[in-house]
Design a protein around this motif. Structure first.
Motif, mmCIF file in Angstrom:
data_model
loop_
_atom_site.group_PDB
_atom_site.id
_atom_site.type_symbol
_atom_site.label_atom_id
_atom_site.label_comp_id
_atom_site.label_asym_id
_atom_site.label_seq_id
_atom_site.Cartn_x
_atom_site.Cartn_y
_atom_site.Cartn_z
ATOM 1 N N SER A 72 0.814 -1.208 0.000
ATOM 2 C CA SER A 72 0.000 0.000 0.000
ATOM 3 C C SER A 72 0.857 1.272 0.000
ATOM 4 N N ILE A 73 2.162 1.113 0.000
ATOM 5 C CA ILE A 73 3.065 2.260 0.058
ATOM 6 C C ILE A 73 3.553 2.553 -1.352
ATOM 7 N N ASP A 74 3.436 3.810 -1.768
ATOM 8 C CA ASP A 74 3.847 4.156 -3.124
ATOM 9 C C ASP A 74 5.305 4.552 -3.201
ATOM 10 N N LEU A 75 5.969 4.747 -2.079
ATOM 11 C CA LEU A 75 7.383 5.096 -2.063
ATOM 12 C C LEU A 75 8.197 4.004 -1.391
ATOM 13 N N LEU A 76 9.323 3.679 -1.984
ATOM 14 C CA LEU A 76 10.282 2.779 -1.350
ATOM 15 C C LEU A 76 11.401 3.620 -0.756
ATOM 16 N N TYR A 77 11.806 3.279 0.456
ATOM 17 C CA TYR A 77 12.840 4.029 1.173
ATOM 18 C C TYR A 77 14.146 3.260 1.115
ATOM 19 N N VAL A 88 14.361 8.138 -1.742
ATOM 20 C CA VAL A 88 13.126 7.415 -2.021
ATOM 21 C C VAL A 88 12.970 7.262 -3.524
ATOM 22 N N ILE A 89 12.253 6.227 -3.915
ATOM 23 C CA ILE A 89 11.890 6.013 -5.306
ATOM 24 C C ILE A 89 10.434 5.567 -5.318
ATOM 25 N N SER A 90 9.678 6.029 -6.296
ATOM 26 C CA SER A 90 8.248 5.707 -6.314
ATOM 27 C C SER A 90 7.993 4.385 -7.025
ATOM 28 N N SER A 91 6.920 3.735 -6.611
ATOM 29 C CA SER A 91 6.517 2.488 -7.257
ATOM 30 C C SER A 91 6.204 2.727 -8.729
ATOM 31 N N LYS A 92 5.607 3.870 -9.011
ATOM 32 C CA LYS A 92 5.265 4.165 -10.410
ATOM 33 C C LYS A 92 6.527 4.313 -11.252
ATOM 34 N N THR A 93 7.570 4.917 -10.694
ATOM 35 C CA THR A 93 8.844 5.002 -11.405
ATOM 36 C C THR A 93 9.351 3.611 -11.759
#
Length: 393
Positions: A72-77, A88-93
């Protein structure tokens, strides 16, 4: 010569080629590809920090709690780098990067980061067809499954097994672990004594720690390293500069923040001398980035490694093949300028230097996707850049 099948999709007329058939272990063999129309070939080279990975000022406040559902998190740390930065990098990226590959476009991460930092961050970065560290000094290719002990592979990164972090929309196939094989043809050229020599390479092993790796063989101190790169490093040390060579085999960095007061206060003068190549041997290149200077062999550098990989992907039989005709890039800073100018188009999600700002304003092939007024910054600007590439290709 043992070849490893990494990925190959025969895609339609416009993507009718196999962009990445195999990684060789140490060879002069090319990563071959076939094409019905050379005009359809396009490779994408991307910087990492400031381009795909961002560093929000309110990172601590935005970080999810430990029990949060990863899906459910759109950002990976990402884990902190050796210098303490955490991005951070986004799931959409991550999803968009994979769409590029599914379109038949080879995708490569090209960074100045030390190799040990790259290894540590791989679980969080987009799956790519090649990974470049140390400003072009080292090239690695993914191997999708662990190798057994019966195969002794020249260039295999000992002990490395990458377990990708899941992200929103992550396909199940991306959960599979992988490892890396170094391009030994490139390494053998870089490790020539007229370049970086071979004394900076160490055998690595995974462990818990600040950079995730320790050395089975202790790294050789700069004063004992041979090669033109390290001779210049010794000259700079005698001038009082503190050099960062930890985790580097083919480059070293001078950071303004690490210098004594006198050198720190006059660091702008040093930066200008580097840009003017004053006192730098002809065999070496350098680039600046956020108050740091990276030194490396002249045959290295982001532009040169991109050109090398382009020919690995598409073959070098076509004399018309060039970065200007067959490559796109994503970038943000001074150390990306040569790569950006060499490529057909450069997409810029964020601008972190005045020189890049000036170039972007003067060059219609450099496209800035950041729009502060609209709130399109950091990951949103990155996603916009990737969507433009997909739309135009």
């Amino acid at each position: 010569m043992l070849l490893f099948l990494l990925w190959a999709n025969l895609l339609g007329h416009c993507a009718g080629f196999i962009p990445f058939l195999a990684a060789t272990t140490a060879s002069s063999e090319h990563i071959m590809a076939t094409s019905s129309s050379s005009s359809c070939k396009m490779a994408v080279f991307s910087d990492v920090d400031g381009t795909l990975v961002h560093y929000p000022k309110n990172l601590a406040a935005a970080e999810p709690e430990g029990n949060a559902d990863t899906e459910s998190i759109d950002l990976l740390y990402l884990p902190p780098s050796k210098t303490g930065q955490r991005g951070v990098i986004s799931s959409k990226t991550l999803r968009l990067c994979q769409k590029l590959r599914h379109r038949g476009m080879p995708f490569v991460l090209v960074s100045g980061m030390r190799s040990t930092t790259l290894f540590q961050r791989l679980p969080y970065l987009p799956r790519a067809d090649a990974y470049v560290s140390e400003s072009g000094g080292r090239i690695f290719y993914p191997v999708d499954s662990p190798l057994d002990d019966e195969h002794q592979i020249d260039g295999l990164v000992d002990g490395l097994l990458v377990n990708p972090e899941p992200y929103t929309g992550c396909p199940s196939s991306h959960h599979n672990p992988f490892t890396l094989v170094e391009d030994m043809e490139w390494r053998n050229q870089i490790s020539n004594l007229q370049c970086a020599g071979s004394d900076g390479y160490s055998t690595l092993a995974p462990r818990a720690g600040s950079d995730g790796f320790s050395t089975l063989t202790p790294p050789t101190p700069i004063e004992h390293r041979r090669g033109t790169l390290w001779e210049h490093a010794k000259t700079l040390q005698k001038q009082g500069f503190f050099l960062d060579s930890s985790g580097y085999a083919t480059a070293f960095r001078i950071n303004r923040k690490h210098q004594e007061d006198d050198l720190a206060l006059n660091f702008d003068n040093f930066l200008q001398k580097c840009k003017d190549r004053e006192g730098i041997p002809d065999e070496l290149g350098c680039s600046t980035n956020l108050g740091c200077v990276d030194f490396y062999p002249i045959m290295s550098g982001k532009r040169n490694v991109c050109d090398y990989l382009l020919r690995k992907f598409f073959g070098d039989h076509d004399e018309a093949m060039s970065l200007k005709s067959h490559a796109l890039c994503l970038c943000d800073d001074d150390n990306d300028v040569e790569m950006a100018l060499a490529c057909r188009k450069a997409y810029i999600p964020s601008i972190t230097s005045e020189s890049m700002q000036k170039l972007a304003s003067e060059n219609r092939d450099m496209i800035v996707t950041e729009n502060v007024e609209e709130g399109k910054v950091e990951s949103l600007a990155t996603e916009a850049a990737l969507e433009m590439i997909l739309c135009d290709n």
